[in-house]
Design a protein around this motif. Sequence first.
Motif, PDB file in Angstrom:
ATOM      1  N   TYR A  91      -0.832  -4.474   3.302  1.00 36.71           N
ATOM      2  CA  TYR A  91      -0.485  -3.330   4.137  1.00 36.71           C
ATOM      3  C   TYR A  91       0.915  -3.592   4.679  1.00 36.71           C
ATOM      4  CZ  TYR A  91      -5.560  -2.708   4.160  1.00 36.71           C
ATOM      5  OH  TYR A  91      -6.875  -2.559   3.795  1.00 36.71           O
ATOM      6  N   SER A 135       0.809  -1.221   0.000  1.00 39.95           N
ATOM      7  CA  SER A 135       0.000   0.000   0.000  1.00 39.95           C
ATOM      8  C   SER A 135       0.843   1.273   0.000  1.00 39.95           C
ATOM      9  CB  SER A 135      -0.936  -0.001   1.213  1.00 39.95           C
ATOM     10  OG  SER A 135      -0.209  -0.141   2.417  1.00 39.95           O
ATOM     11  N   MET A 139      -5.383  -5.178   9.612  1.00 44.12           N
ATOM     12  CA  MET A 139      -4.217  -5.107   8.728  1.00 44.12           C
ATOM     13  C   MET A 139      -3.539  -6.471   8.640  1.00 44.12           C
ATOM     14  SD  MET A 139      -0.857  -2.926   9.826  1.00 44.12           S
ATOM     15  CE  MET A 139       0.399  -2.465   8.644  1.00 44.12           C
TER      16      MET A 139
END
Length: 334
Positions: A278, A250, A295
């Motif tokens: 992430y 990301s 996450m």
Amino acid sequence: MNHRIPALAVWGLVWLFAASPTLARETSHESALEVVATIGMIGDLAENVGGPCVKVTSIMGPGVDPHLYRASARDVRTLQHADIILYSGYSLEGQLGAVLERFSRMKPTLAVAETAIGSDDLIKVQGAYGVDPHLWMDVGLWSRTVARLAAAIAEQRPACAEASRTRAAAYADQLAALHQWVREAIASIPAERRILVTAHDAFNYYGRAYGIEVAGIQGISTESEAGIADIRHMAGIIAERRVPAVFIESTINPRTIQAVIEAAADQGQAVRIGGQLYSDAMGETGTAGGTYIGMIYENTAKIVDALGGRPPPLPPALRAWAERWEIADEQAES
Ligand SMILES: [Zn+2]
């Protein structure tokens, strides 16, 4: 979105605010503790442990790269209003070092991960960093920050000590369950395919904790770009191991991973993108990925799915979390 301003101007603001103590601080003892965190993972931790005792602002939002992040004038104002500043440490927030150092002379400023996780448990790396700062990737290690934060909140707001300890214990239980779930989920991937190829080396702790080999194309920091030789080397590994999927991150430009996919194709291995992980920032606020648990959960679900594993049902300690975010536990026994 971030208005980068010269470092000198930031210093000007730091000194200006240093010279004018705010009245609000004098009268804020009954109100929520104003916590300013650097990365979202620390902010989320503070919210989970502090609950209504804290009001948390994280200065780095989704998709922001902490290795490169510089303080804006707005950040300096935000930090000025903090009762306590929390950052991760071990040089993660490399460009904020001097600003954090200045503020540490004015108000409580805590390197949460650096003070909670000792050097024995760190992964040493070559280069300027010395140690790998991506500690949140090992849930077991990261959970040590929970007690550290409860202590810091208790110190600042003694009236909140009891409640913070209770919340901390409950959150630590969730993290322990998550840690075990990730371990089992990764173990479900066929052994020869247990390799995680990503753009930069953010997943070394994840790999060590959960038993998956990690190959990052770029180094620990994102400050240097991957070269042609790095890309060719990685494509060779992918072809040799018949890796079915690689991952984008990301906070990183996906260009590098695209180059690797093309180079692997030249060597006869079709490889697809297994999803976006992430790495150094959480997802959007108000989504499951915008929480630390989410996450790690979402990363793991994507990795396991793309590499051919099957995650176990979510443990009871995480059912309430999953319900809150409307995550259907497909693996749950019906
Ligand atoms: Zn990183």
